[in-house]
Design a protein around this motif. Structure first.
Motif, PDB file in Angstrom:
ATOM      1  N   GLY A   1      -0.016   7.355   0.343  1.00 53.60           N
ATOM      2  CA  GLY A   1      -1.061   8.338   0.192  1.00 53.60           C
ATOM      3  C   GLY A   1      -1.499   8.514  -1.236  1.00 53.60           C
ATOM      4  N   ILE A   2      -2.367   9.459  -1.392  1.00 53.19           N
ATOM      5  CA  ILE A   2      -2.892   9.788  -2.707  1.00 53.19           C
ATOM      6  C   ILE A   2      -1.910  10.732  -3.377  1.00 53.19           C
TER       7      ILE A   2
ATOM      8  N   MET B   1       0.847  -1.180   0.000  1.00 52.54           N
ATOM      9  CA  MET B   1       0.000   0.000   0.000  1.00 52.54           C
ATOM     10  C   MET B   1       0.887   1.235   0.000  1.00 52.54           C
ATOM     11  N   SER B   2       0.529   2.209  -0.834  1.00 54.70           N
ATOM     12  CA  SER B   2       1.331   3.435  -0.871  1.00 54.70           C
ATOM     13  C   SER B   2       1.013   4.292   0.344  1.00 54.70           C
TER      14      SER B   2
ATOM     15  N   GLU C   1      -3.471   2.304  -5.430  1.00 49.64           N
ATOM     16  CA  GLU C   1      -3.540   1.308  -4.365  1.00 49.64           C
ATOM     17  C   GLU C   1      -4.461   1.794  -3.246  1.00 49.64           C
ATOM     18  N   THR C   2      -4.606   3.105  -3.115  1.00 48.28           N
ATOM     19  CA  THR C   2      -5.512   3.677  -2.117  1.00 48.28           C
ATOM     20  C   THR C   2      -6.939   3.762  -2.661  1.00 48.28           C
TER      21      THR C   2
ATOM     22  N   SER D   1      -0.633   5.362  -6.430  1.00 49.33           N
ATOM     23  CA  SER D   1      -1.736   6.076  -5.792  1.00 49.33           C
ATOM     24  C   SER D   1      -3.028   5.271  -5.847  1.00 49.33           C
TER      25      SER D   1
END
Length: 156
Positions: A4-5, A1-2, A33-34, A31
């Motif tokens: 953030g956006i 997971m990254s 991933e979010t 991104s």
């Protein structure tokens, strides 16, 4: 997971070199991933301002006035949906939200309209309450749909 956006540059992808394009693809992939991504765009500010101004004007109307934009039998596919009408799938309590839904009109006789009339009803927009809103919102819809198609090239 990254973490953030991210803010990726669609225009750099469309106009840039191989390295710039790869950086945009990488940023979008991380991104997403979010579930979300910010992007630059070329949607005209005056179209955004006009559309949102007309929507604000509509939603500031009285509940009785907004009810005139309900599309009976459309199941929320077009027109106004008022407060406490819809319920989220994960809840048994109605939502405190109201919506105005629209899409580009599908011509009479189109196979989608013939085969799925309840899924593709005639559009209902409140021109009587906010003159000119249909033209603006159809243009807004088509512009954003084009932006989405362009961004899908980044994801692809």
């Amino acid at each position: 997971m990254s973490d953030g956006i991210l803010d990726v540059d669609l225009l750099a992808f469309e106009q840039g070199s191989g390295a710039a394009r790869r950086a945009v693809v990488d940023g979008a992939t991380r991104s997403l991933e979010t579930g979300f991504v910010y992007t630059s765009h070329d949607v005209p500010d005056d179209l955004l301002d006009t559309a949102y101004g007309m929507l604000r004007e509509f939603f500031e109307k009285s509940p009785e006035e907004k009810q005139t934009a309900i599309a009976p039998g459309a199941n929320g596919q077009t027109g106004y949906t008022g407060l406490l009408v819809e319920t989220a799938a994960s809840s048994d309590k109605p939502d405190w939200k109201e919506m105005l839904n629209w899409a580009t009109p599908i011509p009479t006789g189109h196979p989608l309209k013939r085969n799925y009339p309840t899924a593709y009803p005639d559009q209902v927009l409140p021109d009587a309450l906010v003159p000119g809103i249909s033209d603006v919102l159809y243009r807004f819809h088509d512009t954003v749909a084009d932006l989405q198609r362009r961004f899908l090239r980044v994801i692809a």
